[in-house]
Design an enzyme around this catalytic site. Structure first.
Site, PDB file in Angstrom:
ATOM      1  N   ASP A 181      -6.159   6.428 -12.854  1.00  0.00           N
ATOM      2  CA  ASP A 181      -5.674   6.946 -14.140  1.00  0.00           C
ATOM      3  C   ASP A 181      -4.158   6.683 -14.495  1.00  0.00           C
ATOM      4  O   ASP A 181      -3.282   7.066 -13.867  1.00  0.00           O
ATOM      5  CB  ASP A 181      -5.998   8.601 -14.447  1.00  0.00           C
ATOM      6  CG  ASP A 181      -5.464   8.954 -15.851  1.00  0.00           C
ATOM      7  OD1 ASP A 181      -4.975   8.087 -16.603  1.00  0.00           O
ATOM      8  OD2 ASP A 181      -5.564  10.236 -15.960  1.00  0.00           O
ATOM      9  N   HIS A 238      -4.836 -10.576   1.317  1.00  0.00           N
ATOM     10  CA  HIS A 238      -5.386  -9.677   2.150  1.00  0.00           C
ATOM     11  C   HIS A 238      -4.512  -9.513   3.433  1.00  0.00           C
ATOM     12  O   HIS A 238      -4.973  -8.611   4.175  1.00  0.00           O
ATOM     13  CB  HIS A 238      -6.780 -10.115   2.470  1.00  0.00           C
ATOM     14  CG  HIS A 238      -7.999  -9.347   2.974  1.00  0.00           C
ATOM     15  ND1 HIS A 238      -7.510  -7.956   3.445  1.00  0.00           N
ATOM     16  CD2 HIS A 238      -9.046  -9.459   2.994  1.00  0.00           C
ATOM     17  CE1 HIS A 238      -8.793  -7.622   4.015  1.00  0.00           C
ATOM     18  NE2 HIS A 238      -9.782  -8.214   3.680  1.00  0.00           N
TER      19      HIS A 238
END
Length: 455
Positions: A384, A167
């Site tokens: 995708d 993070h």
């Protein structure tokens, strides 16, 4: 519903480096990147149906290659965080040592996964199989890979992608930007670069001279002798669970607060905060934190493509008894007020200066601290890689931060029956989970009944 038993053969960890040579240099990390409350890793999971079955479209081969290509443009991710000269600060060593990548094969189909344990909605009980390198708590922050990825081929021809990201290097928006770049290279391996060029530019968030914290910052723990970081077991011993809200349920909840104009985030967060405070039996004060993305609203403006931590985490404090005894509109009002406070154009600069003056600090509040991060607008499921959109894509479980059980996520989710809504990912002590779910459901059912009577 019975637990599904299946085997997963996980390969040895590989280190994937950028496909081409990249600059060997040290880069500056801002005071937002190094906030102690964010020292941890964010896990994600994606599920894909079978679309391509020929050897040349093996998802392991495609994603390994795409990852190496994307790292040319996001080359700091292939480096390591090193301790800085000042306590609690880090530097980015762009050493191209690489990210962890594993290939795996599971003796299970996507349909089988969808039909057990609430389907594939997070938190997945099988995350430990699909992401064996998941990192809990504030472990492996420095001198360790910043990204760990696993591609697991399923028996049906589909696959599961799991990954966890440090993070300190990216927030959720930055991770979304990076994984979309990987997807572009997966679909078009010969392209010259990603559509959105990444921008480091952490220098834009250097402290001002002279320092001037123009706001108070109760979000930070100012104890001169803070507790040691919580051990990994404190995170793992909590029960991970989720609660789904349909759009009609959200509308009914809003109608019992301030009507349709009530922001969805305010309504759901008010409910979760109040119920959590009650079931944990908090007696003194409770604190609510939430992430505010400062891209496009705070000064100086960050450029398009910025993938570092750009969030601030303002905090509001209220006596626990007052929160649980007042209507939800009271909690929603506190959230609305905190939004205005944290959205001031100078608030982020004040945070940066505060951290510079006092050093990196953990978040305050202990057990009474509750943080909510809304990532529902980040359409991870639409990413995708050449197999079409995912069946699910997004956060794999509740966050950790530096206080176990503190962080909840709101993610977009379409239920197995096609109903669209929001999913809250949380973690709580095992003995409180059923009471939490029951009270949330009772409130929602009450809101729906009152809405029907009023219509």
């Amino acid at each position: 519903m019975a637990t599904l038993k299946f085997s997963v053969m996980v390969g040895e960890a590989e280190l994937i480096s950028p496909e081409l040579p990249t600059p060997a240099e040290f880069k500056y990390l801002s005071n937002l990147d190094i906030q102690t409350g964010l020292l941890g890793h964010i896990p994600f999971i994606h599920y894909y149906n079978s679309q391509k079955t020929s050897k040349q479209h093996d998802p392991v081969t495609v994603l390994r290659r795409a990852l190496s290509k994307a790292l040319v443009h996001y080359y700091p991710l292939a480096g390591r965080l090193r301790p800085g000269h000042e306590k609690g600060k880090f530097l980015m060593d762009c050493c191209a040592e690489g990210v962890v990548f594993r290939a795996a094969d599971a003796d299970v189909t996507l349909e089988q996964l969808k039909n057990v344990s609430g389907g594939i909605r997070p938190p997945s009980p099988y995350l430990s199989k699909f992401l064996v390198d998941d990192v809990w708590g504030g472990n492996f922050i420095t001198n360790s890979p910043l990204l760990r990825m696993q591609v697991t081929r399923l028996r049906c021809g589909g696959f599961v992608l799991g990954y966890t990201v440090n993070h300190c290097v990216c927030d959720a928006c930055g991770i979304f930007q990076f994984i979309r770049a990987v997807a572009e290279f997966a679909r078009e391996p010969n392209r010259s670069g990603p559509t959105q060029q990444p921008v480091w530019s952490r220098e834009l968030l250097r402290p001002r001279n002279p320092l001037r914290s123009s706001f108070s910052h109760p979000e930070y723990n100012m104890d001169p002798n803070p507790n040691d970081p919580a051990p990994e077991s404190d995170f793992r011993n909590l029960t991970q669970f989720s609660i789904f809200f349909t759009r009609s349920e959200i509308s009914a909840l809003k109608s019992q607060i301030n009507g349709p104009k009530t922001p969805t985030f305010d309504a759901i967060t008010a409910l979760l905060w109040r119920v959590r405070t009650r079931v944990l039996g908090l007696r003194s004060e409770t604190r609510l934190f939430f992430a505010v993305d400062t891209r496009g609203r705070h000064q100086p403006l960050l450029p398009a493509g910025y993938y570092g931590v750009a969030i601030i985490i303002p905090c509001t404090i209220v006596p626990a008894k007052q929160l649980v005894s007042r209507p939800l509109s009271f909690a929603a009002g506190l959230i609305s007020e905190l939004k205005r406070y944290g959205s001031h154009k100078d608030y982020r600069a004040s945070v940066v200066d505060f951290v510079e003056a006092h050093g990196p600090r953990g978040l305050s509040g202990g057990e009474g601290a509750f943080a909510v991060s809304d990532v529902s607008k980040l359409k991870f499921a639409d990413v995708d890689f050449g197999w079409g959109p995912g069946v699910y894509g997004g956060l794999a479980r509740a966050g950790t931060a530096d206080i176990p059980g503190m962080v909840a996520f709101l993610v977009g989710y379409k239920r197995e029956d096609g109903v669209d809504g929001l999913l809250a990912l949380l973690s709580l002590p095992r003995g409180t989970v059923d009471a939490f779910k029951d009270e949330v459901r009772n409130v929602i059912n009450g809101c729906k009944m009152r809405s029907r009577l009023e219509s």
